[in-house]
Design an enzyme around this catalytic site. Structure first.
Site, PDB file in Angstrom:
ATOM      1  N   ASP A 263       0.845  -1.254   0.026  1.00 28.22           N
ATOM      2  CA  ASP A 263      -0.050  -0.005   0.098  1.00 28.22           C
ATOM      3  C   ASP A 263       0.859   1.141  -0.004  1.00 28.22           C
ATOM      4  O   ASP A 263       2.115   1.141   0.144  1.00 28.22           O
ATOM      5  CB  ASP A 263      -0.978  -0.121   1.270  1.00 28.22           C
ATOM      6  CG  ASP A 263      -2.247   0.993   0.871  1.00 28.22           C
ATOM      7  OD1 ASP A 263      -2.343   1.568   0.051  1.00 28.22           O
ATOM      8  OD2 ASP A 263      -2.995   0.809   1.664  1.00 28.22           O
ATOM      9  N   TRP A 264       0.328   2.289  -0.223  1.00 30.14           N
ATOM     10  CA  TRP A 264       0.907   3.789  -0.409  1.00 30.14           C
ATOM     11  C   TRP A 264       2.161   3.916   0.687  1.00 30.14           C
ATOM     12  O   TRP A 264       1.646   3.916   2.115  1.00 30.14           O
ATOM     13  CB  TRP A 264       0.065   4.743  -0.293  1.00 30.14           C
ATOM     14  CG  TRP A 264       0.599   6.148  -0.670  1.00 30.14           C
ATOM     15  CD1 TRP A 264       1.323   6.898   0.338  1.00 30.14           C
ATOM     16  CD2 TRP A 264       0.210   6.942  -1.660  1.00 30.14           C
ATOM     17  NE1 TRP A 264       1.311   8.113   0.020  1.00 30.14           N
ATOM     18  CE2 TRP A 264       0.809   8.405  -1.389  1.00 30.14           C
ATOM     19  CE3 TRP A 264      -0.498   6.817  -3.007  1.00 30.14           C
ATOM     20  CZ2 TRP A 264       1.034   9.223  -2.449  1.00 30.14           C
ATOM     21  CZ3 TRP A 264      -0.321   7.799  -3.952  1.00 30.14           C
ATOM     22  CH2 TRP A 264       0.293   9.125  -3.592  1.00 30.14           C
TER      23      TRP A 264
END
Ligand code: NOJ
Length: 732
Positions: A263-264
């Protein structure tokens, strides 16, 4: 491209080139035509990283994508195309109801249709992979991201996760109008402690395996091309560094062979979690754990080379990840067709076309949940109805993830009711949020917040309007920015100005219907005490106003069922129907204090999972079983007859729950194991059958073996999770 050619390509690439395939860039790279300036250079990205980047996030538009892809391939040493990825969640430009609402439809086919429409629009605009489905099981209404899930039930979520993957990808994601799916957030992101986003998750392995993993597994089985790690730590290990979770569970046990993206900035966050001393160590842990792509940090691009050259990481490990990225490109057909479906003409033709709008409207109608109705609904076109509340003219009802959609394309309630030709009055009464409310980083979204003086004036107008009407429909709820990522709440009620509006309007007109906009279950005790009907419409999407009008005026009966329990108050949260049996089960009639109960609130939610009314009525016959024993290989059929006893066409969702009466470990009080939604004409009746096999009875036993244990089981079939309509059988 032949697989052997992919291997050759891998062999031809330099070490740095390979590392850069694992790097994901975003739109800031292309502001200056691929030159590292501004924010890109400040974050340590070089022109080489940009030139060799493997994938990008959030760039949309056929013309733009084609231009970037063309230049990228020309400049890339091996002319390898980028993959364009984005969060296309409940629609691209034509927006469907939020995922939680889609769960309420108890109709995975509807979600599949939504995913097909989203894929068609997104792919015409150059998107090749979406970061959906979110298969996280959610039980805590304080967590803002419950809106992105289909709810609190493992079985329901699994059916939706697979349907969404099929909708996006079709039989082959290479085909026109299809995009790759990325199941997320692996794993346990839906269980943040105290409902606070990005917080840790502590789940026993049994709970993880029985309740949390099946929906991700269903998406993997349906063929999702990608998976995304979660931000949270799971039992103290950040997911992106969890070798057991990613290598053993996801790849070996579930058989996932696609590309796994963090994820980011989640790789960098391994350091924030305190499991890595620095970014270099974070990069090492993440690659070792099996995270292939680094979303938005320079951990991989700045450190993998040194880690490999020093021998701390093997190049073979890197190659495995790079090959997965190349395979992803190949599965999408990008080596032959790097622009895939990006096409300006198709964009014009497809985006917000009538067919897509119609599908979005039909979907929305199926997601509304009627919680109360004393007969005040449906409305009649001729009766004078006042539509009051901040949602009467609000266009922001698309949900937090509709980042590429324009709220201006949304049909408001006022527009819907007006074009229906109803005898209606309108007043806003207040703004959605209280004045001075600040949602951090989202100021542009609450520009409609009014001053106190404005509010007093609006309230006065609303009361006058309510006085002139036969009935009032109060359109109230959460602000769109109050749910979604980073939108956890400790108080899950509607804003104060709306509560005041509710009280004042209810004082002068008792014929009150509440239409509730929400991204999560809310504490609606006060609304319940004042309204004669409550219709939950979630965040209904582009066609919201038309869909709400058609349901309020009875063109279609509401048919949604709650995919998540509505708590009586936040003190009960997390509250969900399939809790474990306790040693001191509650008995509301008992005077014994020493039971598993609260002193001041009930145990039961205000409205349970699976609950929802219609404008018509249904009866469900007693459960019939075609035997009272089941073998491990056999099938038992449970059936009921459902009858529409009212005067309108309507749908009932018949739900099958099973209880394992005694197990080698404590079992839930019941679990959903099947559902069927059927539309019936007045007086029509139909037999519904559920096939029960041992497969439906499996769980992780005392030895962590996944199996169905012989013994007695209770089958419940009814119209919500409280049903007592039951029969018993024995598994041999
Ligand atoms: C962070 C979110 O957690 C995730 O769901 C999303 O896909 C990525 N950002 C990319 O936007």
């Amino acid at each position: 491209m032949e697989h052997s050619r992919l291997l050759e390509l891998l062999g031809e690439m330099s070490l740095e080139e390979k590392i850069n395939q694992l790097f994901q860039g975003n739109s800031m790279f292309y502001e200056e035509d691929g030159i590292a300036t501004g924010p890109a250079s400040q974050q340590g990205f070089t022109e080489k990283t940009i030139r060799e980047t493997g994938t990008v996030l959030g760039i949309i538009g056929a013309a733009k994508v084609k231009k970037i892809q063309k230049e990228h391939m020309e400049n890339h040493p091996h002319h390898i195309p980028l993959v364009f990825m984005a969060d296309i969640i409940n629609g691209c430009r034509t927006v469907f109801p939020i995922p939680l609402a889609q769960g309420a439809a108890f109709n995975p086919e509807l979600a599949k249709t939504g995913a097909e429409v989203a894929a068609r629009e997104a792919s015409a605009s150059g998107i090749q992979v979406t970061f959906s489905p979110m298969a996280d099981l959610v039980r805590d209404a304080r967590w803002g991201r419950v809106m992105e899930s289909t709810g609190e039930d493992t079985y329901l979520n699994s059916r939706y996760a697979e349907a969404l993957v099929r909708g996006y990808q079709g039989d082959d994601p290479k085909q026109p109008g299809k995009i790759g799916a990325c199941v997320k957030h692996f794993a346990g992101y839906g269980a943040p402690t105290a409902g606070r986003d990005y917080n840790n998750a502590e789940l026993s392995e049994r709970t993880l395996r029985d309740d949390y993993l099946p929906a991700y597994a269903a998406a993997v089985k349906a063929g999702a091309l990608m998976a995304m790690t979660s931000f949270n730590t799971l039992n103290r290990i950040p997911s992106s560094a969890n070798r057991w979770l990613l290598r053993q569970v996801l790849r070996e046990e579930m058989g996932f062979d696609g590309a796994l993206i963090s994820d980011w900035a989640a790789i960098e966050e391994i350091m924030n979690h305190g499991m890595a001393a620095d970014r270099r160590e974070a990069a090492k842990l993440a690659l070792e754990a099996g995270t292939d792509i680094d979303m938005m940090t320079t951990c991989y691009s700045n450190h993998l080379k040194e880690l490999i050259e020093s021998g701390e990481l093997s190049e073979a490990l890197l190659d495995t990840s790079v090959l997965r990225v190349l395979e992803l490109k190949n599965r999408l057909g990008l080596f032959e067709n790097p622009y895939k479906d990006a096409d300006e003409e198709a964009e014009k033709r497809l985006i917000l076309c009538q067919e897509h709008r119609e599908k979005a409207k039909n979907a929305a109608k199926e997601t509304f949940v009627l919680l109360e109705n004393n007969g005040i609904l449906p409305l009649k076109r001729e009766e004078k109805t006042a539509f009051i509340g901040p949602y009467v003219e609000e266009k922001s009802m698309l949900g937090a993830w509709s980042i590429f959609a324009d709220p201006e394309d949304t049909v408001t309630i006022r527009e819907g009711v007006t074009s229906y030709g109803a005898n209606a009055l309108f007043a806003s009464g207040c703004s959605v949020l209280d004045p001075q409310t600040s949602i951090m980083g989202m100021s542009e979204l609450y520009k409609n917040a009014k001053t106190q003086t404005d509010l007093d004036e609006l309230l006065g107008e609303a009361v006058d309007t309510a006085l002139r009407a036969d009935k009032v429909v109060l359109c109230i709820g959460e602000h769109v920015a109050q749910s979604g990522e980073a939108a956890s709440r400790g108080d899950i009620t509607i804003p104060e100005c709306q509560k005041k509006l509710l009280r004042e309007v209810a004082r002068v007109n008792k014929n009150l219907v509440a239409v509730l906009f929400n991204g999560r279950p809310l504490d609606i005790r006060e609304i319940k005490s004042l309204a004669k009907a409550i219709l939950v419409v979630w965040m209904p999407g582009t066609e919201g106003g038309n869909a709400i009008t058609e349901v309020l005026y009875g063109k279609t009966s509401p048919s949604g069922k709650l995919p998540m329990s509505f708590p009586c108050c936040v003190g009960q949260v997390p509250v969900f129907y399939n809790e474990f049996k306790t040693g001191r089960p509650n008995d509301a009639q008992s005077k014994n204090r020493f039971l598993s109960r609260y002193l001041d609130i009930p145990n039961e939610p205000l409205y349970p999972f699976g609950y929802g009314l219609s404008y018509t009525g249904f009866t469900i016959s007693p459960v019939r079983l075609d035997g009272n024993t089941l073998t491990q290989e056999g099938t038992l059929t449970a059936s009921v007859t459902v009858k529409n006893t009212g005067k309108r066409r309507g749908a009932e969702t018949v739900q099958l729950y099973i209880r394992d009466d005694a197990g080698s470990v404590v079992r839930p009080v019941r679990e959903l194991r099947g559902f069927q939604k059927l539309w019936l004409e007045p007086e029509e009746e139909r037999e519904i059958r559920f096939e029960i096999t041992a497969e439906l009875l499996k769980f992780h036993d005392i030895h962590m073996k996944y199996q169905a244990e012989p013994g007695s089981f209770t089958v419940f079939i009814g119209n919500d999770s409280r049903t007592q309509n039951q029969a018993a059988f024995t598994l041999l």
